[in-house]
Design an enzyme around this catalytic site. Sequence first.
Site, mmCIF file in Angstrom:
data_model
loop_
_atom_site.group_PDB
_atom_site.id
_atom_site.type_symbol
_atom_site.label_atom_id
_atom_site.label_comp_id
_atom_site.label_asym_id
_atom_site.label_seq_id
_atom_site.Cartn_x
_atom_site.Cartn_y
_atom_site.Cartn_z
ATOM 1 N N GLU A 252 0.825 -1.227 0.000
ATOM 2 C CA GLU A 252 0.000 0.000 0.000
ATOM 3 C C GLU A 252 0.854 1.270 0.000
ATOM 4 O OE1 GLU A 252 -3.528 0.299 2.305
ATOM 5 O OE2 GLU A 252 -4.049 -1.794 2.030
HETATM 6 C C1 LIG Z 1 3.207 -9.667 0.729
HETATM 7 C C2 LIG Z 1 2.778 -8.708 -0.338
HETATM 8 C C3 LIG Z 1 1.444 -8.565 -0.628
HETATM 9 C C4 LIG Z 1 1.043 -7.739 -1.673
HETATM 10 N N1 LIG Z 1 -0.278 -7.696 -2.037
HETATM 11 C C5 LIG Z 1 -0.609 -7.045 -3.181
HETATM 12 C C6 LIG Z 1 -1.935 -7.139 -3.713
HETATM 13 O O1 LIG Z 1 -2.812 -7.788 -3.133
HETATM 14 N N2 LIG Z 1 -2.203 -6.520 -4.888
HETATM 15 C C7 LIG Z 1 -1.267 -5.806 -5.550
HETATM 16 O O2 LIG Z 1 -1.556 -5.283 -6.604
HETATM 17 N N3 LIG Z 1 0.008 -5.675 -5.070
HETATM 18 C C8 LIG Z 1 0.350 -6.289 -3.928
HETATM 19 N N4 LIG Z 1 1.623 -6.192 -3.434
HETATM 20 C C9 LIG Z 1 2.589 -5.379 -4.152
HETATM 21 C C10 LIG Z 1 3.044 -4.149 -3.373
HETATM 22 O O3 LIG Z 1 2.075 -3.158 -3.443
HETATM 23 C C11 LIG Z 1 4.393 -3.752 -4.002
HETATM 24 O O4 LIG Z 1 5.325 -4.667 -3.479
HETATM 25 C C12 LIG Z 1 4.771 -2.342 -3.699
HETATM 26 O O5 LIG Z 1 4.004 -1.499 -4.498
HETATM 27 C C13 LIG Z 1 6.243 -2.067 -3.972
HETATM 28 O O6 LIG Z 1 6.639 -2.537 -5.233
HETATM 29 P P1 LIG Z 1 7.974 -3.403 -5.378
HETATM 30 O O7 LIG Z 1 7.920 -4.486 -4.362
HETATM 31 O O8 LIG Z 1 8.082 -3.795 -6.788
HETATM 32 O O9 LIG Z 1 9.149 -2.443 -4.959
HETATM 33 P P2 LIG Z 1 9.795 -1.299 -5.851
HETATM 34 O O10 LIG Z 1 8.747 -0.487 -6.500
HETATM 35 O O11 LIG Z 1 10.844 -1.891 -6.695
HETATM 36 O O12 LIG Z 1 10.461 -0.391 -4.731
HETATM 37 C C14 LIG Z 1 11.688 -0.746 -4.097
HETATM 38 C C15 LIG Z 1 12.077 0.366 -3.135
HETATM 39 O O13 LIG Z 1 12.245 1.587 -3.840
HETATM 40 C C16 LIG Z 1 11.496 2.605 -3.191
HETATM 41 N N5 LIG Z 1 11.067 3.575 -4.205
HETATM 42 C C17 LIG Z 1 10.498 3.343 -5.400
HETATM 43 N N6 LIG Z 1 10.276 4.505 -6.029
HETATM 44 C C18 LIG Z 1 10.706 5.488 -5.215
HETATM 45 C C19 LIG Z 1 10.746 6.905 -5.285
HETATM 46 N N7 LIG Z 1 10.304 7.581 -6.329
HETATM 47 N N8 LIG Z 1 11.256 7.586 -4.252
HETATM 48 C C20 LIG Z 1 11.723 6.940 -3.173
HETATM 49 N N9 LIG Z 1 11.710 5.609 -3.051
HETATM 50 C C21 LIG Z 1 11.209 4.896 -4.053
HETATM 51 C C22 LIG Z 1 10.353 1.881 -2.533
HETATM 52 O O14 LIG Z 1 9.869 2.649 -1.433
HETATM 53 C C23 LIG Z 1 11.022 0.615 -2.069
HETATM 54 O O15 LIG Z 1 11.654 0.854 -0.856
HETATM 55 C C24 LIG Z 1 2.017 -7.003 -2.380
HETATM 56 C C25 LIG Z 1 3.357 -7.120 -2.043
HETATM 57 C C26 LIG Z 1 3.753 -7.975 -1.047
HETATM 58 C C27 LIG Z 1 5.209 -8.107 -0.748
#
Ligand SMILES: Cc1cc2nc3c(=O)[nH]c(=O)nc-3n(C[C@H](O)[C@H](O)[C@H](O)COP(=O)(O)OP(=O)(O)OC[C@H]3O[C@@H](n4cnc5c(N)ncnc54)[C@H](O)[C@@H]3O)c2cc1C
Length: 838
Positions: free
Chosen positions: A502
Amino acid sequence: MLAFLWLVVVLFGALVLAYRNASGIAWSAAIAAALAIAGGTELLPGWLTLALGAVFVLLAIPMNVPALRRALVSDALLGAFRRSMPPMSQTEREAIEAGTVWWDGELFSGKPDWRKLLGTPRPTLTAEEQHFLDHEVAALCALVTDWETTNVYRDLPPHAWQFLKDKGFFGMIIPKEYGGLGFSGYAHSQVITKLSTRCGTVAVTAMVPNSLGPGELLLHYGTDEQKRHYLPRLAKGLEIPCFALTNPNAGSDAAAIPDYGVVCWGEHEGSRVLGLRVTWDKRYITLGPVATLLGLAFRAYDPQRLVGDKEDLGITCALIPTSHRGVEIGRRHIPLNAVFQNGPNWGRDVFIPMDWVIGGQAMLGKGWRMLMECLAAGRGISLPASNTGMAKLAVRAVGAYARVRQQFKTPIGRFEGVEEALTRMGGNLYLMDAARMLTAAAVDCGEKPAVVSAIAKYHLTERGRQVINDGMDVIGGKGICMGPSNFLGSAYMQHPVAITVEGANILTRSLIIFGQGAIRCHPYVLKEIAATREPDRTKASVDFDAALFGHVRFIVANFARTLVMGLTGSHFVGVPTDVAPQTRRYYQQLTRFSAALAFLADVSMGTLGGALKRKEKLSARLGDILSLLYLCSATLKRFEADGRPQEDAPLMHWAIWDAMFKAQNAFEGVISNFPNRFIAALMRRVVFPLGRPYQVPSDQLGHEVARLLLEPSATRDRLTADMYLSPCADDPVALADRALVAALAAEPVEAKLRTAMRDGRLDAKLPPGAGLDELVTRAQAAGVLTGAEGSALLAARDLTATVIRVDDFSQDLGASEMRLSTPGPSAVASAVVHKVAA
Ligand SMILES: Cc1cc2nc3c(=O)[nH]c(=O)nc-3n(C[C@H](O)[C@H](O)[C@H](O)COP(=O)(O)OP(=O)(O)OC[C@H]3O[C@@H](n4cnc5c(N)ncnc54)[C@H](O)[C@@H]3O)c2cc1C
């Protein structure tokens, strides 16, 4: 000398006018009066008075005549703004415009109206909601243990799944007319909080269908037919929903999902209908592996212009039965050993009819706005609740453990080092619960507080992490060795999930809280931006002029207010008369910080412009200040709403002092890293004219807070209110609670023994191998202890031994033992379930 006096009066008058955000007319009248006095009494040389008068007339007339002001100043600036404004994509605009501005707007105003905060009704549960919490939620808690769920079932036990469906947990937010429970945001929050004190998997499983997903989207945007069909089925658990947004190539930047749907004609149930051919690849989808209804976000395109004249329609949300041909549900992820259902899904060229789009054809391309608006409210409920629940569990169990666990013949909770961690746990939990309740209250008042819910999500998950980490440090090896008697290890392992979902926390802090807050909560910035986009030139000119000059006065007012409050220690700031006297100064100091934040925000936006977006460290610190103001507001509100219990006051004081010190550091962080050193020096003089006044909370205050965790009391019960306390004798939290009571009962007995030994009334030289039993026997024989006292001592020893025990497993780490110990709920759980069913 008189001229000097005149100058002092003029400067003082200017400060008063600025402080009070006086109108242009008031400024003009005051300046005219000052010049008239100077001219009439010949305080200034005649030529100087004349020159100043001429400049005044040249400025005052256009400034007070709007048409002239627009022609001479505003229109030119509007043109320059239009040219220099960084382009804003539609998704960016929709994210910024989503939701409502609430108390965050007051905090950004430099002059928060505390009566509004204090007037926000304290959230309460209806009798039906309270009954559900006391019975159904308690019964569900009794059905599961974290250990068994994680290590035996690797899923929720089947009887818990069934209970969730049968008792309507998946339809808490669905109105009664559709067969749901129709609960308030606060009731939803209470349910998730309580479940989280028991088992993370059951909390997440109950939380997801009630958060951003098919239910919420249908409620707000679904067609009547979609609502009539799906909502009753979701409410009764006949459908298990999930919502799939995240793609392997688009996580945080979710608006960039490459998943797409092309508008076309196709076959559906034997008919040729208009629809979309959708291709997607999603991962991390919670409940995905068991979902029957897939909420799917993708970007819709209409290359053949079948529904309008645009090709790229934008992000769109649809509901697809997972049984539909072409929907592929993958295997499961294991998110840090949490066993809630989570996994990937995908589809290639899957045709769906148009009426599967949420809201039908009219809502094609409106998906991003829908998601942002629902997130604005939802983010403020679920994760704040689950994190507060975990923190309650940690505080109650770790506090008890720290009292019964002795090292160096002293309860570890009495060592100052451990006390420091306990203090943070108690203070943070008090504040977290306060913010959780205030945010839920806002949602129940009809707000969709986008910025506040981002603050609640970020800060409550971060503080939850701090509480759990502190708890783990305090209990040492007990927290590290996994097994049914470890009450904190699972929360420690799985907590990062809350940090990531989220809106991952780093992004939320660096980009969203201030980035969105500065635009949404600022009284003028959004109006200025809107005016630059206004196609009607006259309206644009009038709107921009009003916003611009309001903005200028706002900056001047906040400059003056920050400086004056800094010089006077904000002692003269008005505070509602009916607040607790011991909190008056906090309201004054927070008002000072509010003005300083508004001033710093304007200086930052004015000097850095669009570059501020890339200066994430500055933006994050400005967001921290706004957040800390919100968290302090919630803490003060809670203290009042609880009836100002004096025994809880140390928790309130610690939370506020800690937050104000952190806010001061955040101010310092912005100022000392501000790229323009001249402006930085100026800001420091204005914000901290007499230096930095706030210190860390005192050790004595910390001691008082820690003490509250180490013994049973009404305060400890309030702090951990609505936690699930198992009636099972071997439940690790229940055991810690009982051991705590026993240890306290044994303390005077131990003192008696010590005195008797010192006085020589009791021979303490025991033969090798003899222990407390022998000593008690001797003490009773010598008439030092009564039978009851001896039993109290032995009971405390036995309970403590059980509490500090850790689990061990066979050489294969229990693989052979990891079988279902009981086919269904345990005896106690059966009894509770039976009662609820009855
Ligand atoms: C257990 C779990 C349940 C989930 N459930 C759902 C679900 O039901 N439905 C769904 O659609 N998604 C779901 N997600 C996805 C979740 O919303 C994403 O993991 C999240 O949006 C982050 O994406 P990412 O993991 O690809 O990390 P990335 O986007 O690769 O981010 C990696 C890091 O970079 C940071 N970052 C990225 N951009 C910036 C910026 N511009 N400035 C500063 N920092 C930045 C982030 O804060 C993070 O620390 C789930 C994820 C997990 C792990």
